[in-house]
Design a protein around this motif. Structure first.
Motif, PDB file in Angstrom:
ATOM      1  N   ARG A  88       0.842  -1.208  -0.010  1.00  0.00           N
ATOM      2  CA  ARG A  88       0.266   0.024  -0.049  1.00  0.00           C
ATOM      3  C   ARG A  88       0.924   1.321   0.109  1.00  0.00           C
ATOM      4  NH1 ARG A  88      -3.974   1.826  -0.786  1.00  0.00           N
ATOM      5  NH2 ARG A  88      -5.138   2.319   1.067  1.00  0.00           N
ATOM      6  N   THR A  89       2.015   1.225   0.769  1.00  0.00           N
ATOM      7  CA  THR A  89       2.822   2.399   0.727  1.00  0.00           C
ATOM      8  C   THR A  89       3.639   2.611  -0.587  1.00  0.00           C
ATOM      9  OG1 THR A  89       3.322   1.698   2.984  1.00  0.00           O
ATOM     10  CG2 THR A  89       4.733   3.369   1.847  1.00  0.00           C
ATOM     11  N   GLN A  90       3.709   1.507  -1.263  1.00  0.00           N
ATOM     12  CA  GLN A  90       4.407   1.830  -2.710  1.00  0.00           C
ATOM     13  C   GLN A  90       3.297   2.316  -3.934  1.00  0.00           C
ATOM     14  OE1 GLN A  90       6.000  -2.234  -3.779  1.00  0.00           O
ATOM     15  NE2 GLN A  90       7.170  -2.359  -2.113  1.00  0.00           N
ATOM     16  N   GLY A  91       1.948   2.430  -3.105  1.00  0.00           N
ATOM     17  CA  GLY A  91       1.056   3.199  -4.108  1.00  0.00           C
ATOM     18  C   GLY A  91      -0.067   2.380  -4.505  1.00  0.00           C
ATOM     19  N   LEU A  92       0.076   1.128  -4.357  1.00  0.00           N
ATOM     20  CA  LEU A  92      -0.990   0.159  -4.950  1.00  0.00           C
ATOM     21  C   LEU A  92      -2.241   0.590  -4.052  1.00  0.00           C
ATOM     22  CD1 LEU A  92       0.824  -3.065  -5.278  1.00  0.00           C
ATOM     23  CD2 LEU A  92       0.208  -1.658  -7.130  1.00  0.00           C
ATOM     24  N   GLU A  93      -3.361   0.278  -4.902  1.00  0.00           N
ATOM     25  CA  GLU A  93      -4.818   0.330  -4.329  1.00  0.00           C
ATOM     26  C   GLU A  93      -5.269  -0.878  -3.645  1.00  0.00           C
ATOM     27  OE1 GLU A  93      -6.791   2.966  -4.038  1.00  0.00           O
ATOM     28  OE2 GLU A  93      -5.700   4.187  -5.383  1.00  0.00           O
ATOM     29  N   VAL A  94      -6.081  -0.669  -2.834  1.00  0.00           N
ATOM     30  CA  VAL A  94      -6.348  -1.873  -1.738  1.00  0.00           C
ATOM     31  C   VAL A  94      -6.527  -3.194  -2.675  1.00  0.00           C
ATOM     32  CG1 VAL A  94      -8.054  -2.952  -0.214  1.00  0.00           C
ATOM     33  CG2 VAL A  94      -7.474  -0.557  -0.082  1.00  0.00           C
ATOM     34  N   GLY A  95      -7.215  -3.183  -3.522  1.00  0.00           N
ATOM     35  CA  GLY A  95      -7.397  -4.336  -4.494  1.00  0.00           C
ATOM     36  C   GLY A  95      -6.439  -4.962  -4.965  1.00  0.00           C
ATOM     37  N   ALA A  96      -5.554  -3.911  -5.824  1.00  0.00           N
ATOM     38  CA  ALA A  96      -4.252  -4.381  -6.373  1.00  0.00           C
ATOM     39  C   ALA A  96      -3.305  -5.207  -5.295  1.00  0.00           C
ATOM     40  CB  ALA A  96      -3.718  -3.344  -7.112  1.00  0.00           C
TER      41      ALA A  96
END
Length: 908
Positions: free
Chosen positions: A48-56
């Protein structure tokens, strides 16, 4: 498996190859730990910190989890639990994250969902099957049911708009959760989601209220759904587990899954379900022979192990809460510990389960497909064998077949039905002959008794399937009667036993499913009348006949007490440990043990002395456990462990307890607390109530406290000092001679070591006190005459207990010898029973040669005759000539001990 080669690398999996090509750089920055809740949460946070949305983020987390587990499993031979818990923890973390995101979005649009009480409505994601049991495989779908606590409305958004019902709010949450978990995107999916197990299946709403769920299970719940719900568990959101709201589901689910009585009706339901699964598997493999090698659904597969253990759990889990557990391997251990399955069988099934599950995972590692069918390509099969530690696929397939054969054999034994009934098999199960036809198979008294059923409303009101079971049972009974395996009187008594229980159809199902139980029951009923009466009072105990080894064992107090503690702990875990359930638990356990002893007795596996020893040890154990538990439920207790003791007298004190005997006991305490008298008085009243109150499961014992200091006019519980003073003639208020006679058979049952030591000292002081031999003898003879006067005997008959030369004479003679001669002969102080004490008295020279031995043999035979008469509910008065030898032996003892007493025994 003699020749092994080092395990191959994970690259043999095409799935692993794809993961490495796509995510190698991402995985390099994630933890290299075993996938568990902490490491999964850490990895998810990083993504999530790397910028991915929850689903991804959740999808990439899933790919990382699979890569880690595949490597650990195939290269490092990780345990099955490591893999299944890893996948389960992934599901728990993913569902919690999805719930949080869904609620955040919905709250912003519609406001907080509130109940009528103004509290935020609770929402529970219930995991079924392998998810609930923490047993997910590496390509499992997840079976979910969504439930909320009660209806209401949302508060609306910041502008007060967008208000919707609580049901609509959570229905939208379910859609959002599926999007985050189940949709396939460029990163794949997290889990395939299946909602087919929800109330009303695919035609039902996606989410239901707790009240709607309860009504559905109560009104429409089907037998197969009980197996599904047995493994259910609230998975998410995490907050609902932490705040305790998830526990609200227990009161709805537990009564549906586990019935109050032994529930053998589920056999036919499970047999039908399993046949449907086999038929479906057969259709799928028709024209596709490769599909026949399904390690889950084919014969001897994983499903048959799960069915085997779940069936035993559902049948008995209502009465034996210690069987309630979700994981299959734990359940196997528990059913074996409970004696429902031989230990060797449980071990073999556990080994097969682990083997088959590990094979299942390797099948799925190949291509990340939800399949359980062995591959047909040789190189794939060899890769599976290699990762299992085999050098080639031949040895692997040989072991696979061996495991599956064991599973299939045990499953067929369990669900084979009533295969022993050859006579009724010829009729076919679809044709259900009516009672008129069945009566032609019987003659004499059995036919006359069964003919009454033609007009019995209870028989006529049976449902068709139950009536069919009854007819098949009668056919089997008639066959055994014809073969001479059972007696006609047993058939008559079976009819007497069955008629009042006819509406409890599970007993019909149990006997039909368990021919061995049916036959042992008939043998037991044919042997004596009292077992039939006991079975009417406690019908559930007949399941104890299912284990053949039970008849060869003896009662073991430590095992019994450990089982009781395990059952109470199981009730505590589910919040069901209220007083009513505890009382019923004690009663069921005691009734089952009494029945086991009764069955061993009637089968001739125990002597009368062994029966009395076991029943006495059983009563001791029940007293110990009940007192400890009862104290924990006493509201005004002033300490964690009571300074309290129970002293037994009479039959229990002498370890000569019989079936249905009451308990002669005295309560004492040793506690300086100023509240002690009041607290222990309340405790004893409560304890006696626990023993004597009749619940749905009957009672435990009748309690007689007349031997306490001052008898019925004395305090129900006294200090130990007051008890000791009374017995040892200190002060103005002292014991009578007959109370000292009773002290010869007194025994310390429970309490701390210090009180036990004090009691032993008091007892020894009482029975070894100096006494006038003539005065003592006269008092005992007078007491004997009063007892006899209260029990008149018909002329020409001999009462094995009360006639001159009967059991009471022997007992009074022994009491005189103990009270008069213990000082000179301390070996008489031991409370070892009348038979042993008579032998010791002769060895000490207190009786003429041969008199003590003859009297002890006579006493043993009189007890045996009394015991047999009571089992048959016959009078204990027999024709005068029947026990002449025994009577003369006891009369000789009496004359040797009381030579002056000619009048009371004259003409005997």
């Amino acid at each position: 498996m003699d020749s092994k080669r080092p395990p191959p690398l994970s690259e043999g999996s095409r799935f692993y190859q794809r993961l490495q090509r796509r995510y190698a750089d991402v995985f390099a920055n994630l933890p290299s730990a075993v996938p568990q809740r902490e490491s999964l949460t850490q990895a998810y946070t990083q993504l999530r910190t790397q910028g991915l949305e929850v689903g991804a983020a959740l999808r990439v987390l899933r790919q990382w989890t699979m890569a880690r587990l595949l490597t650990l499993d195939c290269e490092h031979q990780a345990s099955l639990e490591t893999v299944t818990l890893g996948v389960t923890h992934l599901a728990e973390v993913a569902l919690d994250a999805a719930c949080q995101q869904a609620f955040k979005d919905l709250d912003a649009r519609h406001g907080v969902p509130l109940t009528s009480a103004g509290k935020r409505a609770e929402f529970w994601v219930i995991g079924m099957g392998k998810l609930g049991a923490r047993e997910l495989n590496v390509s499992s779908d997840i079976d979910l049911i969504y439930v909320y606590d009660e209806d209401g409305e949302t508060t609306g958004n910041e502008q007060g708009l967008g208000k919707i019902s609580v049901q609509e709010y959570f229905a939208r949450a379910v859609k959002a959760i599926y999007t985050l978990i189940g949709d396939t995107t460029e990163h794949g999916f997290v889990f395939r989601v299946d909602l087919a197990l929800r109330p009303n299946g695919n035609s039902g709403p996606s989410v239901v209220s707790l009240g709607a769920l309860e009504e559905y299970l109560l009104v429409q719940g089907r037998e197969w759904e009980r197996f599904a719900w047995m493994k259910s568990r609230v998975i998410a959101p995490r907050s609902s587990i932490q705040n305790g709201s998830a526990a609200n589901l227990r009161s709805v689910v537990l009564p549906f899954v586990f019935r109050r009585y032994l529930d053998y009706n589920v056999f036919e339901s499970l047999r039908t379900l399993h046949q449907q699964i086999r038929d479906h598997a057969a259709k799928r493999s028709a024209g596709h022979p490769e599909r026949a090698n399904d390690v889950k659904l084919s014969r001897g597969g994983i499903r048959e192990i799960e069915f085997t253990v779940q069936l035993l759990q559902v049948v008995r889990g209502g009465q034996f809460p210690e069987l309630r557990t979700r994981p299959t391997l734990d359940a196997l251990q528990r059913v074996a510990k409970a004696g429902l399955m031989p230990l060797d069988t449980a071990k073999a099934l556990a080994e097969a389960y682990v083997f088959l599950r590990r094979v299942e995972h390797r099948i799925q590692y190949l291509d990340d497909q939800q399949t359980h069918v062995l591959p047909t390509q040789d190189h794939d099969l060899t890769w599976i064998a290699n990762t299992m530690g085999y050098a080639d696929s031949c040895d692997f397939l040989s072991d696979l077949d061996a495991h599956r054969e064991i599973v299939a054999h045990e499953f067929d034994i369990l669900l084979g039905g009533d295969r022993e009934c050859k006579g009724c098999q010829s009729q076919g199960t679809r044709e259900r002959p009516e009672l008129e036809k069945i009566l032609d198979l019987f003659t004499g008294e059995a036919r006359q008794r069964l003919a009454h059923w033609q007009d019995s409303p209870k028989v006529q009101s049976l449902r068709d399937d139950a009536r069919g079971r009854l007819m098949r049972l009668l056919q089997r009974t008639a066959q055994w009667l014809k073969e001479g395996r059972v007696e006609e009187v047993a058939v008559v008594r079976m009819a007497d036993w069955m008629e009042p229980l006819m509406r409890r159809e599970s007993y019909l199902a149990m006997m039909l499913e368990r021919p061995a139980v049916h036959e042992r029951l008939l043998r037991l009923l044919g042997a004596a009348k009292w077992p039939a009466r006991y079975l009417v009072q406690h019908p559930g105990v007949i399941d104890e006949l299912a284990g053949g080894d039970v008849l060869k064992q003896r009662f073991v107090a430590t095992d019994f007490e450990a089982e009781l503690q395990a059952r109470r702990a199981a009730l505590q875990r589910t919040g069901e440990d209220d007083e009513e359930n505890i009382l019923n638990l004690l009663r069921r356990a005691h009734h089952a043990e009494v029945f086991r002893t009764l069955a061993r007795d009637v089968e001739g596996n125990l002597t009368v002395e062994q029966v009395a020893d076991d029943l006495s040890a059983m009563a001791d154990a029940v007293l110990r456990v009940t007192a400890a538990w009862c104290w924990s439920y006493l509201k005004n207790r002033h300490r964690e462990v009571p300074q309290f003791a129970i002293i037994s007298y009479g039959k229990l004190g002498g370890k000569e307890l019989g079936y249905g005997s009451d308990l002669d006991i005295v309560f004492v305490f040793e506690d300086a607390d100023e509240r002690a008298q009041e607290v222990y008085a309340a405790f004893v009243r409560k304890l006696i109530n626990w023993f004597t109150v009749k619940t749905a499961e009957g009672d435990l014992f009748e309690i007689d406290t007349a031997l306490r200091p001052n008898g019925s006019s004395g305090l129900l519980v006294t200090t130990f000092d007051a008890y000791a003073d009374y017995q040892q003639q200190r002060g103005s208020n002292t014991a009578w001679t007959w109370e000292h006679q009773a002290m010869t058979r007194a025994r310390f049952v429970m309490g701390d070591a210090h009180m036990r030591q004090r009691f032993d000292q008091v007892r020894l002081a009482v029975i070894s006190a100096q006494r006038d031999p003539h005065a003592l003898a006269q008092e005992i003879v007078n007491m004997r005459n009063r007892v006899r006067g209260a029990h008149p005997i018909k002329p020409g008959f001999f009462d094995v207990k009360h006639s001159p030369g009967a059991m009471v004479d022997a007992e009074f003679a022994v009491q005189y010898l103990v009270l008069m001669h213990t000082t000179a002969h301390p070996e008489l102080a031991d409370n070892v029973g009348n038979i042993a004490l008579l032998q010791r008295a002769e060895a000490a020279g207190l009786l003429p040669p041969g008199v003590g031995m003859a009297a002890s043999a006579a006493y043993r035979e009189l007890r045996r005759v009394q015991h047999k008469a009571r089992l048959n509910e016959e009078p204990t008065q027999v024709e005068g000539s029947f026990l002449k030898t025994e009577q003369e032996a006891v009369l000789a003892l009496w004359q040797a001990v009381f030579p002056f007493d000619n009048k009371s025994h004259k003409g005997a």
